[in-house]
Design an enzyme around this catalytic site. Sequence first.
Site, PDB file in Angstrom:
ATOM      1  N   LYS A   1     118.931  44.312   0.681  1.00 37.27           N
ATOM      2  CA  LYS A   1     118.128  43.107   0.910  1.00 37.27           C
ATOM      3  C   LYS A   1     117.191  42.890  -0.267  1.00 37.27           C
ATOM      4  O   LYS A   1     116.856  43.806  -1.027  1.00 37.27           O
ATOM      5  CB  LYS A   1     117.338  43.199   2.212  1.00 37.27           C
ATOM      6  CG  LYS A   1     116.291  44.309   2.294  1.00 37.27           C
ATOM      7  CD  LYS A   1     114.925  43.922   1.716  1.00 37.27           C
ATOM      8  CE  LYS A   1     113.919  45.066   1.813  1.00 37.27           C
ATOM      9  NZ  LYS A   1     112.708  44.836   0.991  1.00 37.27           N
TER      10      LYS A   1
ATOM     11  N   ASP B   1     111.416  47.777   8.272  1.00 31.91           N
ATOM     12  CA  ASP B   1     112.360  46.698   8.008  1.00 31.91           C
ATOM     13  C   ASP B   1     113.747  46.946   8.590  1.00 31.91           C
ATOM     14  O   ASP B   1     114.686  46.205   8.305  1.00 31.91           O
ATOM     15  CB  ASP B   1     112.463  46.400   6.504  1.00 31.91           C
ATOM     16  CG  ASP B   1     112.810  47.633   5.670  1.00 31.91           C
ATOM     17  OD1 ASP B   1     112.975  48.709   6.256  1.00 31.91           O
ATOM     18  OD2 ASP B   1     112.914  47.501   4.439  1.00 31.91           O
TER      19      ASP B   1
END
Length: 388
Positions: free
Chosen positions: A69, A204
């Site tokens: 990401k 996350d």
Amino acid sequence: PGGVCMWPLLQALFSLAPPSALSRLPAATPRYLRAPGVHLSLDASALSAVGEVEDAAPAPDLRLVAPAKVNLFLRVVGKRPDGFHELASLFQTVSLFDDLDFWTSPREEGAPLASLEVTPDSLGAELIPTDESNLVVRALSLYAERVPSSPAIHCRLHKRIPAQGGLGGGSSDAATALHAANRLAGLPVSQETLIEWAGELGSDCGFFLSTGTAYCTGRGELVDPRRPLPPTACYLIKPAAGLSTPSVFKALGLEPGEAGPAGADPADLLSRFEAGDVYNPDLYVNDLEPPAFELMPELRQMCDDLRKFGFQAVMMSGSGTTCFAIGMPLEEVQETWVDELQAKYDVEVFEEMFCRRIADEPSLWYTEQPPGAVLTNIEEPERGLFPL
């Protein structure tokens, strides 16, 4: 990299491929496109298809990929009394993948419910633990404890995503393991609950259970899934040296209760990204860049050099040290910019794309698509998915 401009070929492939192809391009290195069972090696002279050779081990019950990401913007709202920093960030998955294979077996008394092996050729294999300190094992163990009817699971991890790069590789692996455990148990747990469980593993982790684009707040564990952004070229530039996340936040210098740096309203940044303004450099804001640049000054110079190559936007991802460049370089440097960059800095360059999961298909993961799906409209992929 190596002087090959892939964009025209990518556009051609996108016009023929299912939506998951957006997340397959490329995976292992900047020179490869991936598809099931085939490696397409791109170089200046030829495009060759080579059949993938399977090893002698029994076929896994499930094979999945775990994407990296980037943070398209990251605002530090302030430092909380508990010592954590309050964040507001737009997370986006990109097509650099770890591979995870899963095997199930009946539960047996005294036998582990979760186990892990790492392929010898994984990136940094010698440094990857295979005990409970690994997030994959923790994710599988958590699921096994909360779903007593689920089987024991063994995972084989092949690591490609660099560590200490702000790319979320470990968190992505953990989220992939949670999804795999749920699939292999028959999907008894909702996506919302899986996201909650993932938040217990890391700030996350829950993001990767979205469809690939999400507005994340709190420590990053509060996940607000958003509509996928359009397919966008995203080059990842990873220096050999890393920075620890705690050291970057410490260098930011906030005291408990203190507000973060002044700057753009995260809600405004989000609305402009969602309006399709992905090439506007003013939207790429990372409050962790100044402290990271203070700790590693060459990062600032490297980002400046990338801008000189003509990329539409350049920024450090998360707490670093990976930086990313959006769009394409100037035509006159397309054949040379990687060599020029690597002659000056000790970096790896990955030529990737924004990727996503198919919306409204919680049973499918990144790179997967329903049988018979075909992408007929690259400009509106959510409307271009039709059965054959």
